[in-house]
Design an enzyme around this catalytic site. Structure first.
Site, PDB file in Angstrom:
ATOM      1  N   ASP A  23       0.376   2.839  -1.638  1.00  0.00           N
ATOM      2  CA  ASP A  23      -0.853   3.211  -0.927  1.00  0.00           C
ATOM      3  C   ASP A  23      -1.445   4.507  -1.484  1.00  0.00           C
ATOM      4  OD1 ASP A  23      -2.749   2.539   0.903  1.00  0.00           O
ATOM      5  OD2 ASP A  23      -1.614   3.125   2.670  1.00  0.00           O
ATOM      6  N   HIS A 214       1.656   2.587  10.694  1.00  0.00           N
ATOM      7  CA  HIS A 214       1.093   3.071   9.425  1.00  0.00           C
ATOM      8  C   HIS A 214      -0.234   3.768   9.724  1.00  0.00           C
ATOM      9  CE1 HIS A 214       0.247   2.410   4.983  1.00  0.00           C
ATOM     10  NE2 HIS A 214      -0.989   2.547   5.435  1.00  0.00           N
ATOM     11  N   HIS A 216      -3.339   6.515   8.790  1.00  0.00           N
ATOM     12  CA  HIS A 216      -4.086   7.360   7.856  1.00  0.00           C
ATOM     13  C   HIS A 216      -4.647   8.531   8.659  1.00  0.00           C
ATOM     14  CE1 HIS A 216      -4.579   4.722   4.116  1.00  0.00           C
ATOM     15  NE2 HIS A 216      -3.667   4.128   4.872  1.00  0.00           N
ATOM     16  N   CYS A 247      -9.429   6.160   2.190  1.00  0.00           N
ATOM     17  CA  CYS A 247      -9.912   5.185   3.157  1.00  0.00           C
ATOM     18  C   CYS A 247     -10.915   4.304   2.422  1.00  0.00           C
ATOM     19  CB  CYS A 247     -10.593   5.893   4.323  1.00  0.00           C
ATOM     20  SG  CYS A 247     -11.445   4.771   5.434  1.00  0.00           S
ATOM     21  N   ASN A 256      -3.193   8.816   3.717  1.00  0.00           N
ATOM     22  CA  ASN A 256      -2.061   8.621   4.625  1.00  0.00           C
ATOM     23  C   ASN A 256      -1.563   9.957   5.162  1.00  0.00           C
ATOM     24  OD1 ASN A 256      -0.760   5.660   4.266  1.00  0.00           O
ATOM     25  ND2 ASN A 256      -1.695   6.296   2.360  1.00  0.00           N
TER      26      ASN A 256
HETATM   27 ZN    ZN Z   1      -2.636   2.455   4.187  1.00  0.00          ZN
END
Ligand code: ZN
Length: 313
Positions: A23, A214, A216, A247, A256
């Protein structure tokens, strides 16, 4: 009115899954070499990561940063007891993961109908039911699957994603036999009250599922959402070294939650993680050096609370 959380309800241990190699790096302009990725993965495991997302098997044109995940997977020295997983979108990706020696893959679907329809012209339920070929392949090859539900809290197309919609997608994953799911706030729209509420309800509805959250930190609510998740009994969280990762709907936005920020907070709270924070910070510094710009990690900038105390001794 509720009486509030009892301090004894905080978990004594939390599992932090490192998602930086996937990510984080997929959102950076800098292309990391296979060797650099392998080094970051092995150092993360050395620092205490027991679950690490090493990359994704998607079309190289869609995400060029992840084009060499096959080579990375083959090159890492897998340590017993550590879970090395990769994100896949379909059977082809899963076959690549298997051929590269991975035992775990993460399938992803969007909870938002509008987002899913706009992206791939399928409802979330159709997407997940379509993964049944992956479930069969995984069972035949001794692989484990997990599922990631993106935009599980909010979506730029439809705003707050209703809990009923999330429950419907979870039920579809459950139908094809996936028993580990992450709820992902891809766009940083979740707030702590919503997280608490959704987590309590999904846990009650699907008690046999292992949950991962998860977050952000796009709007600064990332760590607060972790706390809300912990208050609802969650104990697995994804995080990314140096706080990389953006994003998709807000170019330049914070990514994140940073692994070092999360671990620092948990250790300050007396919650163990199994990580050596100094080693995690050293990884963050290396990443920052390679990409050549500041990241959203707080602890990389400010240092640990204990650094201040030591200076005054
Ligand atoms: Zn993510």
């Amino acid at each position: 009115m509720s009486a509030g959380i009892n301090a004894s309800q905080w978990p004594s241990h939390v599992i932090v899954c490192e998602v930086g190699p996937r990510d984080g790096l997929q959102n950076e302009k800098t292309m990391f070499s296979v060797e650099q990725k392998v080094e970051l993965i092995e150092r993360s495991v050395e620092a205490g990561a027991k679950i690490i997302e090493i990359g994704s098997f998607v079309h190289p044109k869609a995400v060029p940063q992840m084009a060499d995940t096959d080579a990375v997977a083959k090159k890492i020295k897998q340590i017993p007891g550590v879970e090395y997983r990769a994100l896949v979108l379909n059977l082809k990706g899963l076959e690549r993961a298997e051929a590269a020696g991975l035992k775990k893959a993460k399938l992803t679907a969007s909870a938002s109908r509008a987002h899913s329809l706009a992206n791939i012209n399928k409802t979330p339920e159709e997407v997940v039911r379509g993964f049944s070929d992956c479930a069969n392949f995984a069972a035949a090859h001794g692989m484990e699957l997990s599922g990631a539900i993106s935009t599980a809290f909010g979506c730029p197309f439809e705003g707050r994603v209703p809990l009923e919609q999330v429950l419907s997608v979870i039920a579809c994953f459950r139908e094809i036999g996936v028993k580990e799911l992450s709820l992902s706030d891809t766009t940083g729209m979740a707030n702590p009250r919503q997280v608490y509420d959704y987590c309590q309800k999904v846990k009650a509805e699907f008690p046999d599922i292992t949950w991962v959250l998860h977050f952000h930190n796009t709007r600064g609510m990332g760590l607060a959402n972790v706390i809300a998740g912990m208050m609802a009994g969650m104990d697995r969280f994804d995080a990314c070294f140096a706080g990389l990762g953006g994003c998709p709907f807000a170019p330049g936005a914070t990514g994140n939650i940073a692994t070092e920020d999360l671990i620092h907070m948990l250790h300050e709270m007396g919650v163990s993680t199994g990580y050596d924070l100094d080693k995690v910070l050293a990884i963050g510094r290396s990443v920052r050096e390679i990409i050549g710009h500041e990241t959203s990690s707080f602890i990389l900038k400010a240092g640990k609370c204990s650094d201040l105390v030591k200076g005054k001794e």
